[in-house]
Design a protein around this motif. Sequence first.
Motif, PDB file in Angstrom:
ATOM      1  N   PRO A  69      -8.649 -12.957 -10.935  1.00  0.00           N
ATOM      2  CA  PRO A  69      -8.494 -13.414  -9.544  1.00  0.00           C
ATOM      3  C   PRO A  69      -7.034 -13.662  -9.176  1.00  0.00           C
ATOM      4  O   PRO A  69      -6.630 -13.440  -8.029  1.00  0.00           O
ATOM      5  N   VAL A  70      -6.249 -14.128 -10.138  1.00  0.00           N
ATOM      6  CA  VAL A  70      -4.830 -14.386  -9.890  1.00  0.00           C
ATOM      7  C   VAL A  70      -4.085 -13.066  -9.675  1.00  0.00           C
ATOM      8  O   VAL A  70      -3.232 -12.948  -8.791  1.00  0.00           O
ATOM      9  N   LYS A  71      -4.413 -12.080 -10.504  1.00  0.00           N
ATOM     10  CA  LYS A  71      -3.790 -10.759 -10.345  1.00  0.00           C
ATOM     11  C   LYS A  71      -4.091 -10.187  -8.956  1.00  0.00           C
ATOM     12  O   LYS A  71      -3.206  -9.641  -8.299  1.00  0.00           O
ATOM     13  N   GLU A  72      -5.360 -10.312  -8.539  1.00  0.00           N
ATOM     14  CA  GLU A  72      -5.763  -9.787  -7.230  1.00  0.00           C
ATOM     15  C   GLU A  72      -5.051 -10.540  -6.102  1.00  0.00           C
ATOM     16  O   GLU A  72      -4.634  -9.937  -5.107  1.00  0.00           O
ATOM     17  N   TRP A  73      -4.904 -11.859  -6.273  1.00  0.00           N
ATOM     18  CA  TRP A  73      -4.211 -12.676  -5.261  1.00  0.00           C
ATOM     19  C   TRP A  73      -2.750 -12.245  -5.146  1.00  0.00           C
ATOM     20  O   TRP A  73      -2.237 -12.083  -4.030  1.00  0.00           O
ATOM     21  N   LEU A  74      -2.091 -12.047  -6.273  1.00  0.00           N
ATOM     22  CA  LEU A  74      -0.685 -11.627  -6.263  1.00  0.00           C
ATOM     23  C   LEU A  74      -0.526 -10.246  -5.626  1.00  0.00           C
ATOM     24  O   LEU A  74       0.450  -9.988  -4.911  1.00  0.00           O
ATOM     25  N   THR A  75      -1.496  -9.377  -5.862  1.00  0.00           N
ATOM     26  CA  THR A  75      -1.453  -8.046  -5.241  1.00  0.00           C
ATOM     27  C   THR A  75      -1.544  -8.152  -3.725  1.00  0.00           C
ATOM     28  O   THR A  75      -0.801  -7.482  -2.990  1.00  0.00           O
ATOM     29  N   LYS A  76      -2.457  -9.013  -3.244  1.00  0.00           N
ATOM     30  CA  LYS A  76      -2.595  -9.212  -1.791  1.00  0.00           C
ATOM     31  C   LYS A  76      -1.321  -9.803  -1.201  1.00  0.00           C
ATOM     32  O   LYS A  76      -0.906  -9.434  -0.098  1.00  0.00           O
ATOM     33  N   VAL A  77      -0.703 -10.741  -1.931  1.00  0.00           N
ATOM     34  CA  VAL A  77       0.539 -11.349  -1.448  1.00  0.00           C
ATOM     35  C   VAL A  77       1.645 -10.300  -1.348  1.00  0.00           C
ATOM     36  O   VAL A  77       2.375 -10.242  -0.361  1.00  0.00           O
ATOM     37  N   ASN A  78       1.737  -9.456  -2.362  1.00  0.00           N
ATOM     38  CA  ASN A  78       2.754  -8.394  -2.336  1.00  0.00           C
ATOM     39  C   ASN A  78       2.519  -7.437  -1.168  1.00  0.00           C
ATOM     40  O   ASN A  78       3.466  -6.978  -0.524  1.00  0.00           O
ATOM     41  N   ASN A  79       1.242  -7.164  -0.908  1.00  0.00           N
ATOM     42  CA  ASN A  79       0.908  -6.259   0.197  1.00  0.00           C
ATOM     43  C   ASN A  79       1.294  -6.856   1.553  1.00  0.00           C
ATOM     44  O   ASN A  79       1.883  -6.180   2.400  1.00  0.00           O
ATOM     45  N   ILE A  80       0.969  -8.129   1.759  1.00  0.00           N
ATOM     46  CA  ILE A  80       1.282  -8.758   3.044  1.00  0.00           C
ATOM     47  C   ILE A  80       2.785  -8.912   3.221  1.00  0.00           C
ATOM     48  O   ILE A  80       3.323  -8.798   4.329  1.00  0.00           O
ATOM     49  N   GLU A  81       3.498  -9.167   2.108  1.00  0.00           N
ATOM     50  CA  GLU A  81       4.956  -9.250   2.171  1.00  0.00           C
ATOM     51  C   GLU A  81       5.552  -7.920   2.631  1.00  0.00           C
ATOM     52  O   GLU A  81       6.433  -7.887   3.506  1.00  0.00           O
ATOM     53  N   GLY A  82       5.048  -6.837   2.059  1.00  0.00           N
ATOM     54  CA  GLY A  82       5.528  -5.521   2.463  1.00  0.00           C
ATOM     55  C   GLY A  82       5.195  -5.212   3.911  1.00  0.00           C
ATOM     56  O   GLY A  82       6.013  -4.653   4.655  1.00  0.00           O
ATOM     57  N   GLN A  83       3.997  -5.603   4.320  1.00  0.00           N
ATOM     58  CA  GLN A  83       3.543  -5.369   5.691  1.00  0.00           C
ATOM     59  C   GLN A  83       4.398  -6.144   6.698  1.00  0.00           C
ATOM     60  O   GLN A  83       4.855  -5.597   7.710  1.00  0.00           O
TER      61      GLN A  83
END
Length: 402
Positions: A69-83
Amino acid sequence: MASQVVELAVVDVGKTTCNKIYSMINIFFKFHANTNSLREKMSELTVCKKNIEEDLESADKQGKVAAQPVKEWLTKVNNIEGQVNSVEKDTTARLKHLCGCFPNCCLRFKFSKSSMEEIQEVNQLIGSANFPTGLVVNTWLEPVQQIPGPSIMDQNAASKLLDRLMELVLNDHIRKIGIYGMGGVGKTALISNLNNMMGDRTFSVQPFDIIIWVTVSSITDLHGIQLQIADRLKFKEVLENQSKERWATVLLERLKKEKKFLLILDDVWEKVDLDKVGIPQDLMGCKIILTTRSLAVCNQMGTNENIKVDALNNKAGWKLFSEHVGELPDVEEIKSLAMAVARECKGLPLAIKVVGSSMRGKKRVELWRDALRRLRMLAPTIERVEKEVFLPLKWSYDSLQG
Protein backbone atom coordinates in the motif's frame (compact mmCIF):
# COMPACT_ATOMS: atom_id res chain seq x y z
CA MET A 1 -52.71 21.92 -13.69
CA ALA A 2 -50.77 21.53 -16.91
CA SER A 3 -49.64 25.13 -16.77
CA GLN A 4 -48.49 24.67 -13.15
CA VAL A 5 -46.46 21.59 -14.07
CA VAL A 6 -44.83 23.44 -16.96
CA GLU A 7 -44.15 26.40 -14.69
CA LEU A 8 -42.47 24.17 -12.06
CA ALA A 9 -40.40 22.44 -14.71
CA VAL A 10 -39.25 25.77 -16.10
CA VAL A 11 -38.37 26.96 -12.61
CA ASP A 12 -36.35 23.76 -11.88
CA VAL A 13 -34.51 24.03 -15.19
CA GLY A 14 -33.84 27.67 -14.49
CA LYS A 15 -32.49 26.91 -11.03
CA THR A 16 -30.27 24.13 -12.35
CA THR A 17 -28.99 26.32 -15.16
CA CYS A 18 -28.37 29.22 -12.80
CA ASN A 19 -26.55 26.96 -10.36
CA LYS A 20 -24.32 25.65 -13.14
CA ILE A 21 -23.63 29.14 -14.40
CA TYR A 22 -22.90 30.36 -10.88
CA SER A 23 -20.55 27.42 -10.29
CA MET A 24 -18.69 28.15 -13.53
CA ILE A 25 -18.42 31.84 -12.69
CA ASN A 26 -17.20 30.94 -9.21
CA ILE A 27 -14.53 28.63 -10.64
CA PHE A 28 -13.52 31.32 -13.15
CA PHE A 29 -13.04 34.05 -10.54
CA LYS A 30 -11.30 31.74 -8.05
CA PHE A 31 -8.49 30.96 -10.46
CA HIS A 32 -5.77 32.56 -8.30
CA ALA A 33 -7.25 31.25 -5.04
CA ASN A 34 -7.41 27.70 -6.40
CA THR A 35 -3.87 27.73 -7.78
CA ASN A 36 -2.49 29.13 -4.50
CA SER A 37 -4.45 26.59 -2.49
CA LEU A 38 -3.09 23.81 -4.70
CA ARG A 39 0.48 24.96 -4.08
CA GLU A 40 -0.12 24.92 -0.31
CA LYS A 41 -1.64 21.45 -0.43
CA MET A 42 1.21 20.18 -2.60
CA SER A 43 3.72 21.52 -0.08
CA GLU A 44 1.87 19.66 2.66
CA LEU A 45 1.87 16.48 0.59
CA THR A 46 5.59 16.85 -0.17
CA VAL A 47 6.40 17.10 3.53
CA CYS A 48 4.30 14.02 4.18
CA LYS A 49 6.06 12.12 1.40
CA LYS A 50 9.50 13.18 2.66
CA ASN A 51 8.74 11.92 6.18
CA ILE A 52 7.60 8.55 4.84
CA GLU A 53 10.66 8.20 2.62
CA GLU A 54 12.96 8.98 5.56
CA ASP A 55 11.22 6.30 7.62
CA LEU A 56 11.60 3.84 4.74
CA GLU A 57 15.29 4.66 4.38
CA SER A 58 15.82 3.98 8.08
CA ALA A 59 13.87 0.70 7.83
CA ASP A 60 15.90 -0.34 4.78
CA LYS A 61 19.00 -0.48 6.97
CA GLN A 62 17.22 -3.10 9.06
CA GLY A 63 16.41 -5.28 6.06
CA LYS A 64 12.82 -4.07 5.70
CA VAL A 65 11.01 -2.87 2.58
CA ALA A 66 7.97 -0.70 1.90
CA ALA A 67 4.61 -2.44 2.20
CA GLN A 68 2.58 -2.69 -1.02
CA PRO A 69 0.00 0.00 0.00
CA VAL A 70 2.89 2.37 0.71
CA LYS A 71 4.45 1.68 -2.68
CA GLU A 72 1.10 2.37 -4.38
CA TRP A 73 0.66 5.59 -2.36
CA LEU A 74 4.13 6.83 -3.35
CA THR A 75 3.37 6.05 -7.00
CA LYS A 76 0.16 8.11 -6.83
CA VAL A 77 2.06 10.97 -5.18
CA ASN A 78 4.70 10.91 -7.90
CA ASN A 79 1.98 10.93 -10.54
CA ILE A 80 0.13 13.92 -9.06
CA GLU A 81 3.43 15.78 -8.64
CA GLY A 82 4.17 15.30 -12.32
CA GLN A 83 0.64 16.29 -13.27
CA VAL A 84 0.67 19.48 -11.17
CA ASN A 85 4.12 20.49 -12.39
CA SER A 86 3.01 20.04 -15.98
CA VAL A 87 -0.10 22.22 -15.49
CA GLU A 88 1.92 24.91 -13.68
CA LYS A 89 4.47 25.04 -16.48
CA ASP A 90 1.70 25.32 -19.05
CA THR A 91 -0.03 28.06 -17.07
CA THR A 92 3.20 30.00 -16.54
CA ALA A 93 4.10 29.75 -20.20
CA ARG A 94 0.72 31.07 -21.33
CA LEU A 95 0.77 33.94 -18.83
CA LYS A 96 4.26 34.89 -19.93
CA HIS A 97 3.17 34.78 -23.57
CA LEU A 98 0.24 37.10 -22.76
CA CYS A 99 2.42 39.51 -20.74
CA GLY A 100 0.75 38.56 -17.46
CA CYS A 101 -2.80 38.95 -18.75
CA PHE A 102 -5.21 36.08 -18.97
CA PRO A 103 -8.00 37.19 -21.31
CA ASN A 104 -8.83 33.69 -22.52
CA CYS A 105 -11.84 32.85 -20.31
CA CYS A 106 -11.96 29.23 -21.44
CA LEU A 107 -8.34 28.61 -20.47
CA ARG A 108 -8.76 30.46 -17.16
CA PHE A 109 -11.78 28.30 -16.33
CA LYS A 110 -9.96 25.13 -17.45
CA PHE A 111 -6.90 25.75 -15.24
CA SER A 112 -9.01 26.80 -12.27
CA LYS A 113 -11.20 23.71 -12.53
CA SER A 114 -8.12 21.48 -12.93
CA SER A 115 -6.65 22.98 -9.76
CA MET A 116 -9.85 22.25 -7.83
CA GLU A 117 -9.83 18.61 -8.97
CA GLU A 118 -6.17 18.22 -8.07
CA ILE A 119 -6.77 19.78 -4.63
CA GLN A 120 -9.38 17.12 -4.01
CA GLU A 121 -6.99 14.35 -5.08
CA VAL A 122 -4.16 15.78 -2.97
CA ASN A 123 -6.45 15.94 0.06
CA GLN A 124 -7.31 12.28 -0.41
CA LEU A 125 -3.62 11.35 -0.56
CA ILE A 126 -2.84 13.34 2.58
CA GLY A 127 -5.76 11.72 4.37
CA SER A 128 -4.64 8.22 3.35
CA ALA A 129 -1.01 8.70 4.45
CA ASN A 130 -1.69 6.91 7.73
CA PHE A 131 -1.10 3.21 7.17
CA PRO A 132 -2.73 1.13 9.92
CA THR A 133 -0.75 -2.02 9.02
CA GLY A 134 2.57 -0.15 9.03
CA LEU A 135 4.91 1.34 6.46
CA VAL A 136 7.15 -1.68 6.00
CA VAL A 137 7.22 -5.44 5.88
CA ASN A 138 10.04 -7.38 7.48
CA THR A 139 12.35 -9.02 4.95
CA TRP A 140 15.14 -9.46 7.45
CA LEU A 141 18.31 -10.71 5.84
CA GLU A 142 19.57 -13.83 7.56
CA PRO A 143 23.22 -13.18 8.46
CA VAL A 144 24.29 -16.60 7.17
CA GLN A 145 22.87 -18.80 4.43
CA GLN A 146 23.88 -22.41 4.98
CA ILE A 147 25.93 -23.87 2.10
CA PRO A 148 25.41 -27.59 1.42
CA GLY A 149 28.60 -29.62 1.45
CA PRO A 150 30.62 -32.18 3.43
CA SER A 151 32.24 -31.21 6.72
CA ILE A 152 36.04 -31.11 6.91
CA MET A 153 36.13 -31.18 10.71
CA ASP A 154 37.36 -34.79 10.69
CA GLN A 155 40.26 -33.96 8.35
CA ASN A 156 43.16 -32.97 10.56
CA ALA A 157 45.04 -30.70 8.16
CA ALA A 158 41.89 -29.06 6.80
CA SER A 159 40.51 -28.59 10.31
CA LYS A 160 43.67 -26.73 11.35
CA LEU A 161 43.34 -24.45 8.31
CA LEU A 162 39.72 -23.80 9.24
CA ASP A 163 40.72 -22.80 12.78
CA ARG A 164 43.37 -20.46 11.36
CA LEU A 165 40.87 -18.93 8.96
CA MET A 166 38.35 -18.37 11.74
CA GLU A 167 41.06 -16.69 13.80
CA LEU A 168 41.85 -14.27 10.96
CA VAL A 169 38.19 -13.56 10.27
CA LEU A 170 37.59 -12.58 13.89
CA ASN A 171 40.67 -10.33 13.95
CA ASP A 172 39.49 -6.72 13.61
CA HIS A 173 42.85 -5.62 12.19
CA ILE A 174 42.65 -7.95 9.17
CA ARG A 175 40.57 -6.67 6.25
CA LYS A 176 41.43 -9.01 3.35
CA ILE A 177 42.27 -12.70 3.51
CA GLY A 178 43.54 -14.75 0.58
CA ILE A 179 43.12 -18.53 0.28
CA TYR A 180 45.20 -19.98 -2.53
CA GLY A 181 46.23 -23.33 -3.93
CA MET A 182 45.82 -25.49 -7.00
CA GLY A 183 42.35 -26.41 -8.16
CA GLY A 184 40.62 -29.32 -6.50
CA VAL A 185 42.42 -29.05 -3.14
CA GLY A 186 39.35 -27.91 -1.24
CA LYS A 187 39.48 -24.10 -1.03
CA THR A 188 35.73 -23.80 -1.57
CA ALA A 189 35.10 -26.56 0.99
CA LEU A 190 37.17 -24.58 3.49
CA ILE A 191 35.14 -21.38 3.17
CA SER A 192 31.82 -23.24 3.00
CA ASN A 193 32.67 -24.86 6.33
CA LEU A 194 33.62 -21.43 7.70
CA ASN A 195 30.33 -20.01 6.45
CA ASN A 196 28.30 -22.79 8.06
CA MET A 197 30.21 -22.49 11.32
CA MET A 198 29.29 -18.81 11.45
CA GLY A 199 25.66 -19.86 11.28
CA ASP A 200 25.92 -22.73 13.75
CA ARG A 201 28.29 -21.30 16.34
CA THR A 202 26.87 -19.18 19.14
CA PHE A 203 28.75 -15.89 19.50
CA SER A 204 28.19 -13.36 22.26
CA VAL A 205 28.00 -10.86 19.43
CA GLN A 206 27.46 -12.06 15.85
CA PRO A 207 30.67 -11.14 13.94
CA PHE A 208 28.82 -9.99 10.82
CA ASP A 209 25.42 -8.59 9.97
CA ILE A 210 25.55 -10.58 6.73
CA ILE A 211 27.86 -12.93 4.80
CA ILE A 212 27.74 -12.48 1.02
CA TRP A 213 29.08 -15.30 -1.17
CA VAL A 214 29.92 -14.51 -4.80
CA THR A 215 31.29 -16.90 -7.43
CA VAL A 216 33.57 -14.95 -9.76
CA SER A 217 33.15 -16.61 -13.13
CA SER A 218 34.97 -13.84 -15.00
CA ILE A 219 36.46 -10.49 -14.00
CA THR A 220 35.02 -9.01 -17.20
CA ASP A 221 31.51 -9.79 -15.93
CA LEU A 222 31.41 -7.12 -13.24
CA HIS A 223 27.65 -6.79 -13.67
CA GLY A 224 27.28 -10.48 -12.84
CA ILE A 225 29.21 -9.97 -9.60
CA GLN A 226 27.10 -6.92 -8.77
CA LEU A 227 23.86 -8.81 -9.37
CA GLN A 228 24.94 -11.66 -7.09
CA ILE A 229 25.67 -9.20 -4.29
CA ALA A 230 22.40 -7.33 -4.87
CA ASP A 231 20.43 -10.59 -4.91
CA ARG A 232 21.85 -11.60 -1.52
CA LEU A 233 20.88 -8.17 -0.16
CA LYS A 234 17.38 -8.48 -1.68
CA PHE A 235 18.31 -5.36 -3.59
CA LYS A 236 18.36 -6.78 -7.10
CA GLU A 237 15.13 -5.15 -8.32
CA VAL A 238 16.31 -1.73 -7.14
CA LEU A 239 19.67 -2.17 -8.87
CA GLU A 240 18.17 -3.31 -12.16
CA ASN A 241 15.95 -0.21 -12.25
CA GLN A 242 19.12 1.93 -12.43
CA SER A 243 21.34 2.47 -15.46
CA LYS A 244 24.28 0.05 -15.42
CA GLU A 245 26.67 3.00 -15.31
CA ARG A 246 25.30 3.80 -11.82
CA TRP A 247 25.34 0.24 -10.47
CA ALA A 248 28.67 0.64 -8.66
CA THR A 249 27.54 3.86 -6.98
CA VAL A 250 24.14 2.46 -5.97
CA LEU A 251 25.67 -0.76 -4.67
CA LEU A 252 28.31 1.16 -2.71
CA GLU A 253 25.62 3.23 -1.00
CA ARG A 254 23.66 0.07 -0.12
CA LEU A 255 26.66 -1.82 1.26
CA LYS A 256 27.63 1.13 3.44
CA LYS A 257 24.34 0.67 5.28
CA GLU A 258 25.62 -2.69 6.54
CA LYS A 259 27.78 -1.99 9.58
CA LYS A 260 29.63 -5.32 9.40
CA PHE A 261 29.69 -7.69 6.45
CA LEU A 262 31.88 -10.48 5.12
CA LEU A 263 32.23 -10.73 1.35
CA ILE A 264 33.49 -14.04 -0.06
CA LEU A 265 34.84 -13.91 -3.62
CA ASP A 266 35.20 -17.52 -4.70
CA ASP A 267 37.38 -18.71 -7.60
CA VAL A 268 39.15 -15.45 -8.53
CA TRP A 269 41.50 -15.95 -11.48
CA GLU A 270 42.65 -12.35 -11.93
CA LYS A 271 42.54 -9.12 -9.94
CA VAL A 272 39.01 -7.82 -9.41
CA ASP A 273 38.64 -4.03 -9.30
CA LEU A 274 36.55 -3.68 -6.15
CA ASP A 275 35.93 0.03 -6.78
CA LYS A 276 34.34 -0.73 -10.16
CA VAL A 277 32.10 -3.31 -8.52
CA GLY A 278 31.05 -0.89 -5.77
CA ILE A 279 32.59 -2.61 -2.75
CA PRO A 280 33.65 -0.29 0.09
CA GLN A 281 37.16 -1.01 1.34
CA ASP A 282 37.56 1.68 3.98
CA LEU A 283 34.83 0.54 6.38
CA MET A 284 35.89 -0.99 9.69
CA GLY A 285 33.22 -3.67 9.48
CA CYS A 286 33.99 -4.67 5.89
CA LYS A 287 35.99 -7.90 5.46
CA ILE A 288 36.84 -9.78 2.27
CA ILE A 289 37.92 -13.38 1.69
CA LEU A 290 39.01 -14.48 -1.77
CA THR A 291 39.94 -17.92 -3.07
CA THR A 292 42.31 -18.21 -5.99
CA ARG A 293 44.88 -20.54 -7.50
CA SER A 294 47.60 -17.92 -7.49
CA LEU A 295 49.42 -16.16 -4.66
CA ALA A 296 50.09 -13.37 -7.17
CA VAL A 297 46.35 -12.61 -7.33
CA CYS A 298 46.27 -12.36 -3.53
CA ASN A 299 49.12 -9.84 -3.66
CA GLN A 300 47.45 -7.85 -6.43
CA MET A 301 44.24 -7.70 -4.38
CA GLY A 302 46.18 -6.40 -1.37
CA THR A 303 45.39 -9.20 1.07
CA ASN A 304 46.68 -8.81 4.64
CA GLU A 305 47.03 -12.53 5.32
CA ASN A 306 47.15 -15.58 3.04
CA ILE A 307 46.45 -19.24 3.66
CA LYS A 308 47.84 -21.90 1.34
CA VAL A 309 45.76 -25.03 0.84
CA ASP A 310 47.90 -27.99 -0.20
CA ALA A 311 46.95 -31.34 -1.64
CA LEU A 312 46.26 -34.11 0.88
CA ASN A 313 49.11 -36.37 1.95
CA ASN A 314 48.84 -40.10 1.23
CA LYS A 315 47.37 -40.88 4.65
CA ALA A 316 44.66 -38.20 4.46
CA GLY A 317 44.02 -39.02 0.80
CA TRP A 318 43.49 -42.68 1.59
CA LYS A 319 41.11 -41.82 4.43
CA LEU A 320 38.97 -39.65 2.14
CA PHE A 321 39.10 -42.27 -0.62
CA SER A 322 37.96 -44.98 1.85
CA GLU A 323 34.96 -42.87 2.86
CA HIS A 324 33.76 -42.66 -0.74
CA VAL A 325 34.70 -46.11 -1.99
CA GLY A 326 33.05 -47.83 0.98
CA GLU A 327 33.94 -51.25 2.36
CA LEU A 328 36.42 -53.15 0.21
CA PRO A 329 36.36 -56.95 -0.26
CA ASP A 330 38.72 -58.83 2.08
CA VAL A 331 41.17 -59.40 -0.73
CA GLU A 332 44.75 -58.22 -0.22
CA GLU A 333 45.39 -57.54 -3.91
CA ILE A 334 42.26 -55.32 -4.19
CA LYS A 335 43.30 -53.32 -1.14
CA SER A 336 46.78 -52.85 -2.59
CA LEU A 337 45.34 -51.74 -5.94
CA ALA A 338 42.86 -49.41 -4.22
CA MET A 339 45.67 -47.68 -2.33
CA ALA A 340 47.57 -47.26 -5.59
CA VAL A 341 44.46 -45.80 -7.26
CA ALA A 342 44.08 -43.35 -4.37
CA ARG A 343 47.72 -42.26 -4.73
CA GLU A 344 47.21 -41.61 -8.45
CA CYS A 345 44.62 -38.97 -7.50
CA LYS A 346 47.60 -36.89 -6.29
CA GLY A 347 45.92 -35.77 -3.08
CA LEU A 348 43.22 -33.79 -4.88
CA PRO A 349 39.96 -34.10 -2.90
CA LEU A 350 37.79 -33.58 -5.99
CA ALA A 351 39.55 -36.37 -7.91
CA ILE A 352 39.57 -38.66 -4.86
CA LYS A 353 35.82 -38.25 -4.36
CA VAL A 354 34.96 -38.82 -8.03
CA VAL A 355 37.19 -41.85 -8.50
CA GLY A 356 36.35 -43.34 -5.10
CA SER A 357 32.60 -43.03 -5.70
CA SER A 358 32.85 -44.58 -9.17
CA MET A 359 34.73 -47.61 -7.75
CA ARG A 360 32.27 -48.14 -4.92
CA GLY A 361 31.01 -51.74 -4.84
CA LYS A 362 33.58 -53.00 -7.38
CA LYS A 363 34.66 -56.46 -6.14
CA ARG A 364 36.64 -57.85 -9.06
CA VAL A 365 40.42 -57.56 -9.14
CA GLU A 366 40.32 -56.99 -12.93
CA LEU A 367 38.24 -53.82 -12.49
CA TRP A 368 40.73 -52.37 -10.03
CA ARG A 369 43.67 -53.23 -12.29
CA ASP A 370 41.91 -51.55 -15.18
CA ALA A 371 41.14 -48.48 -13.09
CA LEU A 372 44.80 -48.11 -12.07
CA ARG A 373 45.95 -48.63 -15.66
CA ARG A 374 43.56 -45.99 -16.99
CA LEU A 375 44.61 -43.47 -14.35
CA ARG A 376 48.27 -43.93 -15.18
CA MET A 377 47.53 -43.60 -18.90
CA LEU A 378 45.85 -40.24 -18.35
CA ALA A 379 48.96 -38.40 -17.18
CA PRO A 380 50.91 -38.21 -20.51
CA THR A 381 47.85 -37.00 -22.41
CA ILE A 382 47.15 -33.96 -20.24
CA GLU A 383 50.51 -32.23 -19.88
CA ARG A 384 49.05 -28.91 -21.02
CA VAL A 385 45.70 -29.31 -19.27
CA GLU A 386 45.29 -28.85 -15.54
CA LYS A 387 45.13 -32.34 -14.13
CA GLU A 388 42.84 -31.41 -11.29
CA VAL A 389 40.19 -30.31 -13.80
CA PHE A 390 40.74 -32.91 -16.49
CA LEU A 391 41.06 -36.06 -14.38
CA PRO A 392 37.66 -36.07 -12.64
CA LEU A 393 35.88 -35.04 -15.83
CA LYS A 394 37.59 -37.70 -17.94
CA TRP A 395 37.05 -40.34 -15.28
CA SER A 396 33.38 -39.48 -14.93
CA TYR A 397 32.96 -39.68 -18.71
CA ASP A 398 34.72 -43.05 -18.99
CA SER A 399 32.65 -44.42 -16.12
CA LEU A 400 29.35 -43.78 -17.89
CA GLN A 401 27.42 -46.96 -18.62
CA GLY A 402 26.37 -47.80 -22.19
